[in-house]
Design an enzyme around this catalytic site. Sequence first.
Site, PDB file in Angstrom:
ATOM      1  CG  LEU A  90      51.597  39.721  31.997  1.00 36.60           C
ATOM      2  CD1 LEU A  90      51.462  38.181  31.456  1.00 36.60           C
ATOM      3  CD2 LEU A  90      53.670  39.735  32.828  1.00 36.60           C
ATOM      4  CG  ASN A 105      40.606  39.983  28.440  1.00 33.54           C
ATOM      5  OD1 ASN A 105      40.493  41.113  28.463  1.00 33.54           O
ATOM      6  ND2 ASN A 105      41.154  38.417  26.891  1.00 33.54           N
ATOM      7  CG  HIS A 107      40.409  35.434  23.243  1.00 37.01           C
ATOM      8  ND1 HIS A 107      42.177  36.235  24.099  1.00 37.01           N
ATOM      9  CD2 HIS A 107      40.924  34.700  22.360  1.00 37.01           C
ATOM     10  CE1 HIS A 107      42.732  35.130  22.927  1.00 37.01           C
ATOM     11  NE2 HIS A 107      41.921  34.539  22.364  1.00 37.01           N
TER      12      HIS A 107
HETATM   13  C1  GAR Z   1      39.747  43.148  20.553  1.00 36.47           C
HETATM   14  O1  GAR Z   1      39.688  42.351  19.256  1.00 36.47           O
HETATM   15  C2  GAR Z   1      39.704  42.089  21.400  1.00 36.47           C
HETATM   16  O2  GAR Z   1      39.233  40.845  21.694  1.00 36.47           O
HETATM   17  C3  GAR Z   1      41.783  42.140  21.378  1.00 36.47           C
HETATM   18  O3  GAR Z   1      41.737  43.235  20.414  1.00 36.47           O
HETATM   19  C4  GAR Z   1      40.900  44.195  19.759  1.00 36.47           C
HETATM   20  C5  GAR Z   1      40.675  45.244  20.654  1.00 36.47           C
HETATM   21  O4  GAR Z   1      39.415  46.811  19.433  1.00 36.47           O
HETATM   22  N1  GAR Z   1      41.713  41.661  22.450  1.00 36.47           N
HETATM   23  C6  GAR Z   1      42.640  41.058  22.440  1.00 36.47           C
HETATM   24  O5  GAR Z   1      43.808  40.269  22.437  1.00 36.47           O
HETATM   25  C7  GAR Z   1      43.326  40.928  24.067  1.00 36.47           C
HETATM   26  N2  GAR Z   1      44.020  39.055  23.957  1.00 36.47           N
HETATM   27  P1  GAR Z   1      39.300  47.568  20.090  1.00 36.47           P
HETATM   28  O6  GAR Z   1      40.686  48.359  20.663  1.00 36.47           O
HETATM   29  O7  GAR Z   1      38.795  47.834  18.234  1.00 36.47           O
HETATM   30  O8  GAR Z   1      38.140  47.172  21.426  1.00 36.47           O
END
Ligand code: GAR
Length: 205
Positions: A90, A105, A107
Amino acid sequence: LKKIGVLVSGGGSNFQRLIDEIHKVYGEIVVVVSNNADAHGLTRGKTAGIPAVFLDPKKSTGSEDYNQKLLELLNSYGVELVVLAGYMKLITPNLIDAFPNAMVNIHPALIPSFCGEGFYGMHVHNAVIDYGVKVTGATVHFVTEVADGGPIIAQEAVKVADDDTPESIQIKVLAVEHQLLPAVIKAICLDEFEVHGRIVKKRLK
Ligand code: GAR
């Protein structure tokens, strides 16, 4: 070059794309911070010669205190743009207010679907498959005090096929994220966007 701070919680594949496409070309990633000591993203930072800091949530009294320490850390590196690249903790107003239209960010869905509290990482892709939507995707947006509710900068759709699973959708969405996030960060570094309330547009040249 704009000084960029990146926050990661896990694998950091999006962060890697920023190292490969943005770092020292359009902006300088001056620090990567994680709430998770084991985040592979920290290793990616170290390998690229970027200061990588684990900020231990257990050493804070709560969310606000944690975000205050994070703010002080980012300020100590002179960070001008914050990128949340798979950051799952958060963010509280004391940090958000310090980076107006300067915190981004990514998403893994098409906001305003499958977003807000509880929708992060694999939870999003599970919900997409359970709901039966035929299109999902990725969204890059500015961070405001509304969870996943800030001005949308860019979106890209991904079709959901009949035989898709949460895992296969995650792979397809990540592939899109890996193009979308560096493109947005490059454009921000080049000051190509203007923001009017919640509407983000490319500047006319
Ligand atoms: C990604 O899919 C990103 O969009 C998501 O986490 C993953 C991280 O992958 N983010 C969220 O869910 C934020 N609320 P990564 O560590 O391989 O970049």
